[in-house]
Design an enzyme around this catalytic site. Sequence first.
Site, short mmCIF file in Angstrom:
data_model
loop_
_atom_site.label_atom_id
_atom_site.label_comp_id
_atom_site.label_asym_id
_atom_site.label_seq_id
_atom_site.Cartn_x
_atom_site.Cartn_y
_atom_site.Cartn_z
N ARG A 93 -39.58 45.80 59.72
CA ARG A 93 -39.67 44.64 59.32
C ARG A 93 -40.11 43.26 60.78
O ARG A 93 -40.90 42.25 60.59
CB ARG A 93 -38.27 43.92 58.70
CG ARG A 93 -38.90 41.99 58.50
CD ARG A 93 -37.61 42.52 57.95
NE ARG A 93 -37.15 43.01 56.42
CZ ARG A 93 -36.18 44.02 56.02
NH1 ARG A 93 -35.82 44.47 56.38
NH2 ARG A 93 -36.81 44.63 54.80
N TYR A 94 -39.63 43.61 61.83
CA TYR A 94 -39.22 43.20 62.98
C TYR A 94 -40.30 44.02 64.08
O TYR A 94 -40.31 45.39 64.44
CB TYR A 94 -38.16 42.83 63.63
CG TYR A 94 -37.37 42.35 62.83
CD1 TYR A 94 -37.43 40.33 62.78
CD2 TYR A 94 -36.59 42.55 61.99
CE1 TYR A 94 -36.55 40.08 61.63
CE2 TYR A 94 -35.59 42.37 61.46
CZ TYR A 94 -35.29 40.65 60.98
OH TYR A 94 -34.85 40.13 60.25
N ARG A 97 -38.03 46.79 66.20
CA ARG A 97 -37.32 47.65 65.89
C ARG A 97 -37.41 48.86 64.47
O ARG A 97 -38.49 47.28 63.13
CB ARG A 97 -35.86 47.36 65.29
CG ARG A 97 -35.42 45.67 64.88
CD ARG A 97 -34.52 44.84 65.45
NE ARG A 97 -34.41 43.99 65.09
CZ ARG A 97 -34.56 42.37 65.59
NH1 ARG A 97 -35.99 42.67 66.53
NH2 ARG A 97 -34.81 41.67 64.46
N CYS A 106 -23.33 56.97 49.18
CA CYS A 106 -22.45 56.45 50.66
C CYS A 106 -21.49 57.07 49.87
O CYS A 106 -20.89 57.76 48.30
CB CYS A 106 -22.71 55.38 50.04
SG CYS A 106 -23.81 54.21 50.40
N CYS A 110 -20.60 49.70 47.13
CA CYS A 110 -19.79 48.42 47.02
C CYS A 110 -20.39 48.05 45.63
O CYS A 110 -21.98 47.87 45.46
CB CYS A 110 -20.36 48.29 48.18
SG CYS A 110 -19.31 48.72 49.64
N CYS A 113 -23.54 45.45 46.66
CA CYS A 113 -24.77 46.27 47.55
C CYS A 113 -26.07 45.81 47.37
O CYS A 113 -26.56 45.11 45.86
CB CYS A 113 -24.94 47.52 46.75
SG CYS A 113 -25.54 48.81 48.69
N ARG A 115 -28.84 47.36 48.36
CA ARG A 115 -30.09 48.70 47.25
C ARG A 115 -28.63 49.23 46.38
O ARG A 115 -29.07 50.26 46.76
CB ARG A 115 -29.54 49.13 48.85
CG ARG A 115 -30.83 48.65 49.99
CD ARG A 115 -30.66 49.79 51.17
NE ARG A 115 -31.68 48.86 52.01
CZ ARG A 115 -30.94 48.99 53.26
NH1 ARG A 115 -30.21 49.60 53.73
NH2 ARG A 115 -32.32 48.16 54.15
N ASP A 276 -26.65 38.51 49.14
CA ASP A 276 -28.34 39.15 49.06
C ASP A 276 -28.05 38.69 47.62
O ASP A 276 -27.78 38.83 46.93
CB ASP A 276 -28.09 40.24 49.29
CG ASP A 276 -28.93 40.33 50.98
OD1 ASP A 276 -29.18 39.42 51.48
OD2 ASP A 276 -28.10 41.14 51.33
N ASP A 313 -30.08 36.65 54.79
CA ASP A 313 -31.34 37.93 55.01
C ASP A 313 -32.18 36.92 53.69
O ASP A 313 -32.35 36.36 52.33
CB ASP A 313 -31.44 38.84 53.94
CG ASP A 313 -31.61 40.41 54.86
OD1 ASP A 313 -32.47 39.48 56.20
OD2 ASP A 313 -30.60 40.20 55.48
N LYS A 320 -34.12 37.94 58.90
CA LYS A 320 -33.05 36.80 58.49
C LYS A 320 -32.37 36.06 59.49
O LYS A 320 -33.49 36.36 60.51
CB LYS A 320 -31.49 38.14 58.99
CG LYS A 320 -31.33 39.36 59.99
CD LYS A 320 -30.21 39.68 60.22
CE LYS A 320 -29.93 40.63 59.01
NZ LYS A 320 -30.62 41.78 59.25
#
Length: 350
Positions: A93-94, A97, A106, A110, A113, A115, A276, A313, A320
Site C-alpha cells: 500500500r505504501y 513497506r 490466530c 477478536c 477483527c 480481517r 474499522d 484507516d 491510515k
Amino acid sequence: MTRHRAPTLRSGADLAAAGLVAPEAVAAATKVGARYAIAVSPAMADLMAGRGADDPIARQFLPDERELDIRPEERADPIGDEAHSPVKGIVHRYPDRVLLKIVHACPVYCRFCFRREMVGPEGLGALDAGQLSAALAYIADRPAIFEVILTGGDPMVLSARRVREVTRAIAAIPHVKVIRWHTRVPVVAPDRITPDYARALRAPGKAVYVAVHANHAREFTADAERALGLLADAGIALVSQSVLLRGVNDDAETLADLMRAFVANRVKPYYLHHPDMAPGTAHFRLSVEEGQALMAQLRGRLSGLAQPTYVLDIPGGEGKVPVGPAYLGDGDVADWQGRRHPYPPHDTEG
C-alpha cells in the site's frame, strides 16, 4: 510461571463447558461461530472466568449475536487489502513497506477483527512454499522496500523454527532494513514465548520490532509480562497497537492504565486504531469525535512516552491517517486542560 495446558475453546459448547456462556446461549454462540471463527486461549479464558459477558476481556472474545447485524457501510475487506495485493501474501500500500501475510490463523479470534472474513479455519489459509518464495521474490525485486511487516492472522502461531527460517530469508534481502511482527501472542498465549523463540526473531544487521496488540491493562498478566520481558531482553524493540472499543477501553482512565501498562513493560505506545468498518462490528464503534475527546484527556494525564497516535484507516485501502484532536485555533492554542491561550500568527515580513 503458570503453564496453561487446557485446550483453546473453539465452539459455543466449549465456552459453555468452561462456564463462559450460559447453556441457553450456546445456540446463539454457535450461530455466530458458523460465520466468524471462535477461539479463546486458556490465558484469556482464565481472565474472563466468572466475570460475565460485559467484562472488557469477555467482550473482545466471546461471540455476540450483534455480530450478525451487518450495516450498509461495513465491508468484508474494510481497509482494501485485496486491492493492494500484487501477489498472494503481499499487501503493498505504501512505497517503502509491505505486509507479508504468511498465515491467516490466530491464537484467539477478536470479535472486532477487521480481517474476520479472511482468518480462521475457513479463511485464506497459509502460504505454501511456492507462494512464500514468490512473495519474497517480489520484495527482493523492489529496492524501495525498506520494511517488511509480518501480519495475518498472527504470524507468531508459527513455530520458533519457522520464525527463524522466515526471519533469515527476509534478512537476506539487502535493502530490507526493518522486520516488524504484529502479534497478540505475548499477551494471549504467553507460554509460546520462550528464550529460543525470542532468539529466533533476531536478525543481525537488521532492526527487528514486535508490535504487541492489547486493549486492556488486565491483559498484562504475570505470564504476559514475563513473555514481553524475554523479547525485550533479547534486544527486540517493542511497540504497541490497540483498538478503541466501546465497552472495553472507551474511557480516559482505562486507556491511561493500558498505556502505562505498555510502558511499564518496555512497550512504546504506537497506534490506537479507530475501529474499522468490518461486518458485524458496529456495537464496538465510537464516533471519531468521541475518540478525539478521549485522546485530549490523555494529554497531560500521561507523559509523551505513553501517548499513542490515534489513527483511522480510510475505507477501501487508501491508508491510515492520524485523527487526533487539534490544539491550534485562530490566534490561540489550547493547553491539556482545554484552556485557550493566545499564540501570535507567523509574521512572514518580520
